[in-house]
Design a protein around this motif. Structure first.
Motif, PDB file in Angstrom:
ATOM      1  N   GLU A  62       0.437  -3.318  -1.034  1.00  0.00           N
ATOM      2  CA  GLU A  62      -1.038  -2.875  -1.234  1.00  0.00           C
ATOM      3  C   GLU A  62      -1.870  -3.892  -0.259  1.00  0.00           C
ATOM      4  O   GLU A  62      -2.897  -3.275   0.134  1.00  0.00           O
ATOM      5  N   MET A  82      -3.870   1.072   2.165  1.00  0.00           N
ATOM      6  CA  MET A  82      -4.944   1.574   1.241  1.00  0.00           C
ATOM      7  C   MET A  82      -4.328   2.751   0.297  1.00  0.00           C
ATOM      8  O   MET A  82      -4.858   3.004  -0.846  1.00  0.00           O
ATOM      9  N   GLU A  83      -3.657   3.543   0.814  1.00  0.00           N
ATOM     10  CA  GLU A  83      -3.201   4.723   0.127  1.00  0.00           C
ATOM     11  C   GLU A  83      -2.233   4.036  -1.038  1.00  0.00           C
ATOM     12  O   GLU A  83      -2.392   4.750  -2.083  1.00  0.00           O
ATOM     13  N   LYS A 113       4.802   5.151  -1.542  1.00  0.00           N
ATOM     14  CA  LYS A 113       3.930   6.241  -1.918  1.00  0.00           C
ATOM     15  C   LYS A 113       4.428   7.485  -2.722  1.00  0.00           C
ATOM     16  O   LYS A 113       4.036   8.043  -3.529  1.00  0.00           O
ATOM     17  N   VAL A 155      -2.887   1.577  -2.719  1.00  0.00           N
ATOM     18  CA  VAL A 155      -3.817   0.600  -3.601  1.00  0.00           C
ATOM     19  C   VAL A 155      -4.434   2.156  -4.180  1.00  0.00           C
ATOM     20  O   VAL A 155      -4.595   1.807  -5.547  1.00  0.00           O
ATOM     21  N   ARG A 156      -4.870   3.031  -3.655  1.00  0.00           N
ATOM     22  CA  ARG A 156      -5.475   4.091  -4.548  1.00  0.00           C
ATOM     23  C   ARG A 156      -4.454   4.892  -5.403  1.00  0.00           C
ATOM     24  O   ARG A 156      -4.934   5.047  -6.542  1.00  0.00           O
ATOM     25  N   LEU A 157      -3.396   5.094  -5.012  1.00  0.00           N
ATOM     26  CA  LEU A 157      -2.234   5.632  -5.890  1.00  0.00           C
ATOM     27  C   LEU A 157      -1.994   4.785  -7.135  1.00  0.00           C
ATOM     28  O   LEU A 157      -2.138   5.273  -8.244  1.00  0.00           O
ATOM     29  N   ARG A 158      -2.050   3.407  -6.848  1.00  0.00           N
ATOM     30  CA  ARG A 158      -1.811   2.564  -7.941  1.00  0.00           C
ATOM     31  C   ARG A 158      -3.006   2.325  -8.858  1.00  0.00           C
ATOM     32  O   ARG A 158      -2.876   2.418 -10.278  1.00  0.00           O
ATOM     33  N   SER A 159      -4.072   2.376  -8.462  1.00  0.00           N
ATOM     34  CA  SER A 159      -5.315   2.444  -9.123  1.00  0.00           C
ATOM     35  C   SER A 159      -5.345   3.898 -10.117  1.00  0.00           C
ATOM     36  O   SER A 159      -5.917   3.617 -11.234  1.00  0.00           O
ATOM     37  N   GLN A 160      -4.827   4.889  -9.704  1.00  0.00           N
ATOM     38  CA  GLN A 160      -4.739   6.353 -10.461  1.00  0.00           C
ATOM     39  C   GLN A 160      -3.873   5.888 -11.444  1.00  0.00           C
ATOM     40  O   GLN A 160      -4.295   6.352 -12.479  1.00  0.00           O
TER      41      GLN A 160
END
Length: 123
Positions: A92, A96-97, A20, A99-104
């Protein structure tokens, strides 16, 4: 599942918290004024063309990621980036955090794609 993974490079201990932190560092790096300006210019020249996006924007994002991961003990080359990406994908599954950061980060170089969910096949 993955309390701590050990990188084969420089004895990097790789936990979900480390993952993270590195992802947040990448986002901060991308958002620095000089980097943000370069990316905006590359995006403007690419328009909505995926091929141009991959030719102009993707390499810039990868270079910024390399700079950041190198500071965290990974090699600043393709092999280090591949290893980092594999570790992130493994984590991932459980976080889920991440996942969220990688998606950004992916949203920077992958334009949104409209998918019609009512059709079973994509044309």
């Amino acid at each position: 599942m993955f309390a701590v993974l050990r990188s084969k490079f420089a004895g990097v201990k790789f936990s979900s918290e480390t993952a993270k932190q590195i992802l947040m560092d990448i986002i901060r790096c991308v958002n620095q004024p000089e980097n943000s300006k370069k990316l905006s210019e590359a995006k403007a020249s690419a328009g909505k063309e995926m091929i141009l996006m991959m030719q102009h924007v993707f390499p810039l994002v990868m270079q910024l990621q390399l700079e950041v991961i190198k500071g965290h003990g990974f090699p600043g080359n393709r092999e280090g980036l591949v290893q980092f990406s594999q570790l992130i994908r493994e984590m991932e599954r459980d976080d889920m955090e991440i996942v969220r950061l990688r998606s950004q980060i992916r949203a920077i170089y992958l334009p949104p794609i409209a998918i019609n969910t009512t059709n079973d096949i994509l044309i």
